[in-house]
Design a protein around this motif. Structure first.
Motif, PDB file in Angstrom:
ATOM      1  N   THR A 174      57.004  41.705  13.398  1.00  0.00           N
ATOM      2  CA  THR A 174      56.101  40.552  13.357  1.00  0.00           C
ATOM      3  C   THR A 174      55.619  40.143  14.743  1.00  0.00           C
ATOM      4  OG1 THR A 174      58.058  39.110  13.388  1.00  0.00           O
ATOM      5  CG2 THR A 174      57.101  39.637  11.237  1.00  0.00           C
ATOM      6  N   TYR A 175      55.972  40.935  15.756  1.00  0.00           N
ATOM      7  CA  TYR A 175      55.615  40.593  17.131  1.00  0.00           C
ATOM      8  C   TYR A 175      54.509  41.482  17.696  1.00  0.00           C
ATOM      9  CZ  TYR A 175      59.826  37.742  17.127  1.00  0.00           C
ATOM     10  OH  TYR A 175      60.771  36.783  16.823  1.00  0.00           O
ATOM     11  N   ASN A 176      54.349  42.677  17.147  1.00  0.00           N
ATOM     12  CA  ASN A 176      53.413  43.629  17.734  1.00  0.00           C
ATOM     13  C   ASN A 176      52.378  44.170  16.759  1.00  0.00           C
ATOM     14  OD1 ASN A 176      54.966  44.147  20.459  1.00  0.00           O
ATOM     15  ND2 ASN A 176      56.496  44.277  18.828  1.00  0.00           N
ATOM     16  N   ILE A 177      52.596  43.976  15.453  1.00  0.00           N
ATOM     17  CA  ILE A 177      51.696  44.519  14.443  1.00  0.00           C
ATOM     18  C   ILE A 177      50.979  43.384  13.727  1.00  0.00           C
ATOM     19  CG2 ILE A 177      51.544  45.859  12.313  1.00  0.00           C
ATOM     20  CD1 ILE A 177      52.155  47.530  14.744  1.00  0.00           C
ATOM     21  N   LEU A 178      49.647  43.421  13.767  1.00  0.00           N
ATOM     22  CA  LEU A 178      48.854  42.447  13.034  1.00  0.00           C
ATOM     23  C   LEU A 178      48.708  42.919  11.592  1.00  0.00           C
ATOM     24  CD1 LEU A 178      46.032  41.727  15.645  1.00  0.00           C
ATOM     25  CD2 LEU A 178      48.069  40.351  15.163  1.00  0.00           C
ATOM     26  N   SER A 179      48.995  42.069  10.662  1.00  0.00           N
ATOM     27  CA  SER A 179      48.924  42.439   9.243  1.00  0.00           C
ATOM     28  C   SER A 179      47.900  41.569   8.530  1.00  0.00           C
ATOM     29  CB  SER A 179      50.298  42.272   8.585  1.00  0.00           C
ATOM     30  OG  SER A 179      50.752  40.938   8.718  1.00  0.00           O
ATOM     31  N   ASP A 180      47.672  41.915   7.278  1.00  0.00           N
ATOM     32  CA  ASP A 180      46.785  41.154   6.400  1.00  0.00           C
ATOM     33  C   ASP A 180      45.338  41.117   6.890  1.00  0.00           C
ATOM     34  OD1 ASP A 180      48.953  40.567   4.760  1.00  0.00           O
ATOM     35  OD2 ASP A 180      49.448  38.771   5.891  1.00  0.00           O
ATOM     36  N   ILE A 181      44.935  42.161   7.616  1.00  0.00           N
ATOM     37  CA  ILE A 181      43.530  42.277   7.995  1.00  0.00           C
ATOM     38  C   ILE A 181      42.915  43.325   7.077  1.00  0.00           C
ATOM     39  CG2 ILE A 181      41.910  42.829   9.836  1.00  0.00           C
ATOM     40  CD1 ILE A 181      43.983  41.991  11.853  1.00  0.00           C
ATOM     41  N   ARG A 182      42.078  42.899   6.167  1.00  0.00           N
ATOM     42  CA  ARG A 182      41.551  43.773   5.135  1.00  0.00           C
ATOM     43  C   ARG A 182      40.755  44.935   5.746  1.00  0.00           C
ATOM     44  NH1 ARG A 182      41.080  43.169  -0.180  1.00  0.00           N
ATOM     45  NH2 ARG A 182      41.711  40.966  -0.025  1.00  0.00           N
ATOM     46  N   GLY A 183      41.092  46.144   5.312  1.00  0.00           N
ATOM     47  CA  GLY A 183      40.348  47.317   5.756  1.00  0.00           C
ATOM     48  C   GLY A 183      40.741  47.847   7.121  1.00  0.00           C
ATOM     49  N   VAL A 184      41.681  47.191   7.796  1.00  0.00           N
ATOM     50  CA  VAL A 184      42.084  47.627   9.132  1.00  0.00           C
ATOM     51  C   VAL A 184      43.518  48.140   9.073  1.00  0.00           C
ATOM     52  CG1 VAL A 184      42.468  46.944  11.523  1.00  0.00           C
ATOM     53  CG2 VAL A 184      40.560  45.976  10.234  1.00  0.00           C
ATOM     54  N   ARG A 185      43.693  49.409   9.415  1.00  0.00           N
ATOM     55  CA  ARG A 185      45.030  49.989   9.411  1.00  0.00           C
ATOM     56  C   ARG A 185      45.759  49.590  10.698  1.00  0.00           C
ATOM     57  NH1 ARG A 185      48.204  53.836   7.181  1.00  0.00           N
ATOM     58  NH2 ARG A 185      49.518  55.077   8.551  1.00  0.00           N
ATOM     59  N   PRO A 186      46.972  49.067  10.597  1.00  0.00           N
ATOM     60  CA  PRO A 186      47.709  48.662  11.796  1.00  0.00           C
ATOM     61  C   PRO A 186      47.911  49.835  12.754  1.00  0.00           C
ATOM     62  CG  PRO A 186      48.767  47.805   9.812  1.00  0.00           C
ATOM     63  CD  PRO A 186      47.716  48.765   9.355  1.00  0.00           C
ATOM     64  N   ASP A 187      47.948  49.527  14.039  1.00  0.00           N
ATOM     65  CA  ASP A 187      48.142  50.552  15.057  1.00  0.00           C
ATOM     66  C   ASP A 187      49.642  50.751  15.294  1.00  0.00           C
ATOM     67  OD1 ASP A 187      47.924  52.352  17.107  1.00  0.00           O
ATOM     68  OD2 ASP A 187      47.443  50.842  18.630  1.00  0.00           O
ATOM     69  N   TYR A 188      50.238  51.560  14.434  1.00  0.00           N
ATOM     70  CA  TYR A 188      51.676  51.784  14.547  1.00  0.00           C
ATOM     71  C   TYR A 188      52.043  52.590  15.788  1.00  0.00           C
ATOM     72  CZ  TYR A 188      51.923  50.106   9.738  1.00  0.00           C
ATOM     73  OH  TYR A 188      51.841  49.338   8.606  1.00  0.00           O
ATOM     74  N   SER A 189      51.087  53.323  16.349  1.00  0.00           N
ATOM     75  CA  SER A 189      51.388  54.116  17.538  1.00  0.00           C
ATOM     76  C   SER A 189      51.802  53.234  18.709  1.00  0.00           C
ATOM     77  CB  SER A 189      50.186  54.981  17.931  1.00  0.00           C
ATOM     78  OG  SER A 189      49.084  54.166  18.286  1.00  0.00           O
ATOM     79  N   SER A 190      51.391  51.959  18.672  1.00  0.00           N
ATOM     80  CA  SER A 190      51.754  51.047  19.758  1.00  0.00           C
ATOM     81  C   SER A 190      53.244  50.750  19.780  1.00  0.00           C
ATOM     82  CB  SER A 190      50.974  49.731  19.612  1.00  0.00           C
ATOM     83  OG  SER A 190      51.328  49.057  18.413  1.00  0.00           O
TER      84      SER A 190
END
Length: 614
Positions: A287-303
């Motif tokens: 919950t500190y580095n991944i933005l969630s609940d943004i429709r159509g945008v895949r989270p950048d897990y590589s970060s």
């Protein structure tokens, strides 16, 4: 034989150690439980019962006389009084109360001097090739299949877990390991989850040898290193167990900070064991580095993955991720594992966490070869290499399609890999030599660079077709690749919100598998693949079930097939829903040790132990 639930060593009278029986009736070595209490543990490590006090009038029969000649052996007065006093009724310090750490993690313990033992078996990788048919008519062919099969050298599973206590050197038949365990101790881990995690880590610590080194990173809102890379000698194991048992749960989930600290442990090492790996367990979402609940945008897990872990050609520091429970972020853990060359396991039932860890370290403690690379060269000038089906392993085909390669990395003892090649054949009137295959690797124990040459692949070219069944090995691998592709396509459909399409994709694959030559011949792999796909269909019955377990189950299966390596998956222990696995004998041996461990207050379901169906 009873075992201490803290150090996992025997509690047999006559060993010169005092035993202590707690008010909840569980027994421990006195020195283990006194150290545990000293480090703030005020609950039973087995049943998690809260200790109010240990009565002063408790009979000394709680401390079993076990000295030589029948003489009672009593612990030091200070430790004994520490246990007898009333236990304060307050919570353990959470991991967010971070103690100071050095700027550089170059304080790792020196390696133990090693003497290679006589392993009693060949350490040569086996390489075999299979052509789809032994004879093809003279006309050109665009998609002829050739299978490359690798098998790592054999190792006795007992040698994987044997431990020497020689203070100066160790005779070994396996490569020692640097292992960094990254453990989620956020608030959601409180209670039974944390108790089971501690027990699982106790099993891992108990089975590491004195030449292996361990460091533990605990994380919640922030991460902290519990201790430096420490050799798992007797004293090292005791200190590691005490540190793990002192953990409490609180705070949020910061996976990126934890992996950054784990990478720093590895980067700053003054010494390096031949094998290095990270195991990461989490039951929540970052919950500190991944933005969630943004429709159509895949989270950048590589970060979440430190660059130093990503940049290895052969992915020498794999992160093996374990998703714990139904609330973990399976996409994040799968992405982390995939980027680093590790596997992702889905632990649906919290009771099997120790078994999942046992299977993983059974492999890590049996690495026999590293930096494995397969090279393919076309022999006949008219033959061209079209593609290489290698899953997640990096493969290349040259621009002129005359050469190809696969970077395999490291292999566990007895581990097998299959790579399916598609080649174009020219019109030819005589026997055609298609390919020659070679393999290069480093022996992880001797550090010797080895190159081996496989047999050339040759086929006959008669004028007219010759009735001949397809090669069973090639057909079996084609089915496995087809199933893996279907799983990935079904996952994509499910993420688009089309569960019915996802189920149809898996159903179509099952139908094609059932019509294959190997399936009609009763091949075990085809049966296992069908059961696996059926299980996935059931977990896609509706959106709620897919979110709860279907996604994680699919990703765990995808990870297993893409790396051809065993993962723990869900709770499929029913003999009617066998999940195909890639377990090696060393994995099975370690898993059986976990499952056959003495009785526990926590019922631990057994995960599937299914031998490699070849």
């Amino acid at each position: 034989m009873r075992m201490c639930a803290i150090c996992f060593d025997s509690m047999k009278p006559g060993r010169g150690q005092a035993l202590f029986t707690a008010e909840c009736s569980h027994m421990f070595h006195f020195h283990c439980i006194s150290s545990s209490v000293k480090h703030g543990n005020h609950v039973c490590p087995v049943c998690r019962a809260k200790w109010k006090e240990i009565p002063f009038n408790r009979s000394l029969s709680s401390i079993v006389p076990c000295g030589r000649g029948g003489q009672a052996w009593l612990p030091q007065q200070s430790g004994y009084m520490a246990l007898l006093r009333q236990v304060p009724n307050h919570q353990q310090q959470g991991p967010d109360l971070v103690t100071s750490e050095p700027a550089d993690f170059n304080d790792d313990k020196p390696l133990q001097k090693m003497e290679s033992a006589n392993i009693g078996s060949s350490r040569t990788v086996e390489i075999k090739t299979y052509s789809e048919f032994s004879a093809i008519q003279q006309s050109s062919q665009d998609d002829f299949a050739v299978l490359i099969h690798l098998k790592a050298p054999y190792a006795n599973p007992e040698q994987v877990t044997s431990r020497s206590v020689n203070a100066t050197s160790i005779a070994t038949s396996r490569a020692p390991v640097d292992l960094v365990s990254v453990l989620d101790v956020s608030g959601s881990m409180a209670g039974t989850k944390l108790a089971l995690l501690k027990r699982a880590m106790g099993f891992v610590i108990h089975h590491l040898g004195p030449s292996d080194r361990l460091s533990v990173i605990a994380f919640s809102s922030t991460a902290r290193r519990l201790f430096h890379l420490r050799r798992m000698s007797h004293s090292g194991r005791q200190q590691a167990l005490q540190a793990v048992n002192s953990l409490g749960a609180s705070g949020g989930t910061n996976i990126a900070d934890a992996l950054k600290k784990a990478a720093k442990v590895i980067e700053d090492r003054s010494h390096q064991n031949p094998v290095c790996s990270i195991i990461l367990l989490s039951d929540g979402q970052d919950t500190y580095n991944i933005l969630s609940d943004i429709r159509g945008v895949r989270p950048d897990y590589s970060s979440l993955v430190p660059p130093s872990i990503l940049n290895h050609t052969f992915r020498l520091v794999p992160v093996h991720g374990f998703g714990f429970g139904i609330d973990h972020d399976s996409d994040a853990l799968h992405s982390i594992a995939e980027a680093s060359g590790g596997t992702f396991s889905f632990i649906e039932d919290e009771g099997v966490i120790q078994d999942a860890f046992a299977q993983c370290i059974g492999g890590l403690l049996s690495v026999v070869v590293q930096n494995v690379q397969v090279n393919v060269e076309c022999v006949h000038p008219g033959v061209q290499l079209r593609c290489i089906k290698s899953g997640s392993y990096l493969s290349k085909v040259s621009a002129d399609r005359q050469n190809g390669s696969v970077d395999v990395g490291h292999l566990y003892a007895d581990e097998e890999r299959d790579f399916l090649l598609s080649v174009s054949l020219p019109h030819c009137c005589e026997q055609t030599t298609l390919l020659k295959v070679a393999c290069a690797y480093r022996d992880s124990l001797t550090n010797e660079e080895i190159k081996i040459q496989g047999d050339e692949v040759t086929i006959l070219r008669p004028k007219s077709p010759v009735p001949e069944p397809v090669c069973m090995e090639v057909d079996r691998e084609r089915n496995r690749v087809r199933a893996a592709d279907a799983i990935e396509a079904a996952r994509d459909a499910a993420e688009r919100g089309d569960l019915s399409d996802a189920v149809s994709i898996l159903e179509d694959c099952r139908r094609i598998l059932s019509e294959s030559f190997s399936s009609r011949s009763g091949d075990r792999l085809c049966n296992a693949l069908d059961a696996e796909l059926r299980e996935m269909q059931e977990r896609m019955a509706n959106r709620q079930r897919y979110e709860a377990s279907g996604r994680a189950y699919l990703l765990s299966g995808l990870s297993s097939h893409s790396w051809q390596r065993a993962t723990a998956r869900g709770d499929s222990t029913d003999s009617d829903t066998l999940v195909y696995s890639y377990q090696t004998p060393s994995m099975v041996h370690m898993l059986q040790r976990s499952q056959n461990q003495g009785p526990s207050q926590v019922q631990q379901p057994r995960i599937l132990v299914e031998p490699h169906p070849r």
